[in-house]
Scaffold this motif. Structure first.
Motif, PDB file in Angstrom:
ATOM      1  N   TYR A 370     -68.324  66.371 -27.802  1.00  0.00           N
ATOM      2  CA  TYR A 370     -68.212  67.673 -28.656  1.00  0.00           C
ATOM      3  C   TYR A 370     -69.044  67.315 -30.054  1.00  0.00           C
ATOM      4  O   TYR A 370     -69.725  68.028 -30.463  1.00  0.00           O
ATOM      5  N   GLY A 397     -55.410  63.939 -24.019  1.00  0.00           N
ATOM      6  CA  GLY A 397     -56.958  63.545 -24.663  1.00  0.00           C
ATOM      7  C   GLY A 397     -57.732  62.844 -23.807  1.00  0.00           C
ATOM      8  O   GLY A 397     -58.745  62.465 -24.194  1.00  0.00           O
ATOM      9  N   SER A 398     -57.354  63.184 -22.368  1.00  0.00           N
ATOM     10  CA  SER A 398     -58.395  62.494 -21.417  1.00  0.00           C
ATOM     11  C   SER A 398     -59.585  62.956 -21.279  1.00  0.00           C
ATOM     12  O   SER A 398     -60.741  62.853 -20.675  1.00  0.00           O
ATOM     13  N   GLY A 399     -59.581  64.275 -21.535  1.00  0.00           N
ATOM     14  CA  GLY A 399     -60.756  65.185 -21.110  1.00  0.00           C
ATOM     15  C   GLY A 399     -60.459  66.344 -19.888  1.00  0.00           C
ATOM     16  O   GLY A 399     -61.430  67.050 -19.747  1.00  0.00           O
ATOM     17  N   LYS A 400     -59.043  66.578 -19.762  1.00  0.00           N
ATOM     18  CA  LYS A 400     -58.899  67.683 -18.723  1.00  0.00           C
ATOM     19  C   LYS A 400     -59.043  69.067 -19.185  1.00  0.00           C
ATOM     20  O   LYS A 400     -59.894  69.678 -18.402  1.00  0.00           O
ATOM     21  N   SER A 401     -58.821  69.487 -20.237  1.00  0.00           N
ATOM     22  CA  SER A 401     -59.280  70.673 -20.721  1.00  0.00           C
ATOM     23  C   SER A 401     -60.756  70.907 -21.007  1.00  0.00           C
ATOM     24  O   SER A 401     -61.382  71.875 -20.581  1.00  0.00           O
ATOM     25  N   THR A 402     -61.282  69.916 -21.338  1.00  0.00           N
ATOM     26  CA  THR A 402     -62.916  69.865 -21.853  1.00  0.00           C
ATOM     27  C   THR A 402     -63.372  70.067 -20.298  1.00  0.00           C
ATOM     28  O   THR A 402     -64.429  70.872 -20.171  1.00  0.00           O
TER      29      THR A 402
END
Ligand code: ADP
Length: 628
Positions: A370, A397-402
């Motif tokens: 980001y 916060g590990s990046g799943k949604s990202t």
């Protein structure tokens, strides 16, 4: 003559942020006027004629004197008086017309700008909306663009009409007598400047006294509140607070007296200078008449004096215009800065729209951040075959949604690629791509309106039956049926009249109606009570089994429904496989399982079922935990 209004002078901050007025900026500003050139010419004409007509009575005064009164010609006298009245009336009427056209142009320019801005903002990426304050965006759309209207109706037209008035007045003066005209031209600025200085002084005082006033109010608010008084009493600070208050109070009256005296002086200067001007002209006229035997008439001198009086206001306004001009340019600059934010996610020039899609999604060496300094995704690789489902699990916060955000191109990868049916998503038509993807996220968003309207948003041509079927599939029909207005029930602002679970299920119905190629469920069941969760789970399960889907989940039963599980930690996939394989591996998944999933299970289903999960259940098997 412009009084010492606060708006007349630039604040320090405005001075610092003065925009550079380049030809490009001006060209851009005036490009908005271009579609209305015809109307603008009409306005110019109106301004010209009405300025001329406004000045005409001053010139006619000379005739009234010379040809009427001095020659004792009654007919001429009446004629010029009537003419003067008609001209004045005409000037006012033309002024009205000018005002109308001007407003019309201004409204149309802001109309164009607003639409342009709205459409531009719609193209902005998710990044723009997460980094910019919503308030700022709305201000840009509303007040800033509203400001443009004022610039067009006030600033621009004031510059034009004042300049035209001045030019006409000067031409008329020179025609009468060039010497007196020169005297007048020297007088006007000399006498306008001191009034400006006085105005500025008063403005500074007003500002200062405003500050002290704020200070006084601050003291009152602090010390005359319940808790404030208590503090003052308990610490014995009455004397201290009194002194503080008295001090501020004293400064305030000092400033107030100065301010009101500055007002007096200001008026004295004003009246003196405005009356000295005509006297000087009379004097100069008299000298010409008596000492130099000029053929200047009394009427001529009167006309000149009268025209002089008409010049103060435009000169004063034009001197102030500089301030308004700088503000206007700053306003345009602010708006243009917004227009110039590049569109980050846009349709490729050679974007393709495939006729048929199956729905394979492949991530290859995907890297993403980001912000430049912080890498969020590192070398993400996975394949989701059409008809299959993948569950992504991992700490928050590990990046799943990202990861899932990259599929409908809410963001673009930094390197690597995301392909859909073998085509890089950046090469696909954006509208087409987004039509293929349906997302149900944790934060469901429903528009203010009825359930029907929210459903039709996904499929405008959906029939009543389609909608009911989708609602049934989403497990929400029972609830809606019970409502007085059924499907026409208002959901309230952002769906606030509904519970979290109800909203979720409506948004699931919306996705079912949309019927995309890929379904994405982003923690669709988190933050809900277990009964709601269960209902949502039942709605989601058949979709997961039959459609290409990705689910980000924290609930074991959801995870078990998927064909493959990806375990993400710190932006990389650290483990992948089936539930059983992963559990056997004593890694991140097992840890997550023990800390998170089983805890959720314990709360919900009791120990025995937990045991069953751990030892007995096959991935893909639906756990039967459905006694409500
Ligand atoms: P998860 O879904 O696994 O909880 P996310 O994908 O939401 O994790 O977030 C991954 C990381 O990216 C987090 O550190 C989060 O702070 C950061 N992040 C998420 N969204 C943004 C954003 N819009 N701007 C900057 N950082 C973000």
């Amino acid at each position: 003559m412009g009084g010492p209004m606060g708006g007349q002078f630039l604040t320090e901050e405005e001075k610092k942020n003065q925009p550079k007025v380049t030809p490009e900026l001006l060209k851009r500003v005036f490009s908005y006027l271009k579609p209305y050139t015809k109307q603008f010419i009409l306005v110019l004409l109106c301004i010209f004629v009405s300025s001329f007509f406004t000045l005409l009575p001053s010139i006619i005064t000379g005739k009234i004197l010379d040809d009427g009164l001095l020659k004792r010609d009654f007919r001429a006298l009446v004629y010029y008086i009537v003419l003067s009245l008609i001209v004045t009336l005409a000037a006012s009427l033309i002024g009205v017309a000018e005002n109308y056209i001007n407003t019309w142009i201004a409204q149309h320019i802001t109309f164009d700008m607003r639409n342009q801005m709205y459409s531009h903002l719609q193209k902005m990426s998710q990044r723009f909306f997460t980094t910019n304050n919503q308030g700022d965006i709305i201000t840009r759309m509303t007040s800033d663009i509203d400001g443009v209207k004022t610039v067009v109706t006030n600033t621009f037209s004031s510059i034009l009409s004042n300049s035209i008035t001045l030019i006409i007045a000067m031409v008329a003066m020179f025609q009468k007598n060039w010497i007196l005209a020169l005297v007048g031209i020297v007088i006007v600025p000399v006498f306008t400047l001191p009034t400006r200085k006085a105005g500025k002084k008063r403005w500074t005082l007003t500002n200062e006294s405003q500050q002290v006033n704020d200070e006084v109010n601050g003291i009152l608010n602090e010390t005359l509140s319940v808790s404030g008084q208590l503090l003052v009493k308990l610490f014995g600070k009455e004397k201290y607070e009194y002194d503080r208050y008295e001090n501020a109070n004293r400064r305030m009256i000092g400033l107030n007296i100065k301010e009101s005296m500055a007002g007096r002086w200001f008026r004295v200067i004003l009246t003196t200078f405005t009356s000295i001007g005509p006297m000087l002209l009379y004097l100069a006229g008299g000298i010409l008449m008596m000492k130099y035997d000029s053929d200047i008439t009394i009427g001529d001198i009167t006309v000149l004096v009268s025209l002089l009086g008409r010049m103060y206001m435009p000169v004063n306004s034009l001197l102030n215009i500089q301030v308004e001009w700088i503000r206007s340019m700053a306003l345009f600059k602010r708006i243009f800065d917004y227009f110039d934010i590049p569109v980050e996610i846009k349709n490729a020039d050679d974007a393709v729209t495939p006729d048929k899609v199956t729905g394979d999604v492949i991530f290859e060496h995907v890297e993403f951040s980001y912000e430049e300094s912080k890498k969020i995704l590192k070398d993400i690789n996975f394949t989701l075959n059409a008809g299959k489902s993948i569950a992504i699990v991992g700490p928050s916060g590990s990046g799943k949604s990202t990861i899932v955000n990259l599929i409908p191109r809410l963001y673009d990868v930094d390197s690597g690629s995301v392909t859909f049916d073998g085509i890089d998503v950046r090469k696909l038509d954006l509208g087409f791509l987004r039509n293929q993807v349906g997302v149900v996220s944790q934060e469901t968003y429903l528009f203010n309106g009825t359930i029907r309207q929210n459903l039709l948003y996904a499929k405008p041509d959906a029939s009543e039956e389609d909608m009911i079927e989708a609602l049934k599939k989403a497990n929400i029909w029972d609830f809606i049926e019970k409502q007085e207005k059924g499907i026409d029930t208002e959901v309230g602002n952002r769906g606030l009249k509904l519970s979290g679970g109800e909203k979720q299920r409506i948004s699931i119905a919306r996705i079912i109606l949309k019927d995309p190629t890929i379904f994405i469920f982003d923690e669709a069941t988190s933050a809900l009570d277990s009964i709601s969760e269960k209902k949502i789970q039942d709605a989601i399960d058949p979709i997961i089994k039959s459609k290409t889907s990705i689910l980000i989940a924290h609930r074991l039963s959801t995870i078990l429904a998927a064909d493959e599980i990806l375990v993400v930690k710190d932006g990389t996939i650290v483990e992948r496989g089936s539930h059983k394989e992963l559990l056997g591996r004593d890694g991140v998944y097992r840890e997550l399982y023990e800390t998170q999933f089983s805890k959720a299970l314990l709360e919900e289903d009791g120990v025995s079922e937990l045991e069953q999960y751990i030892w007995g259940t096959q991935p893909g098997d639906e756990p039967d935990d459905d006694e409500d």
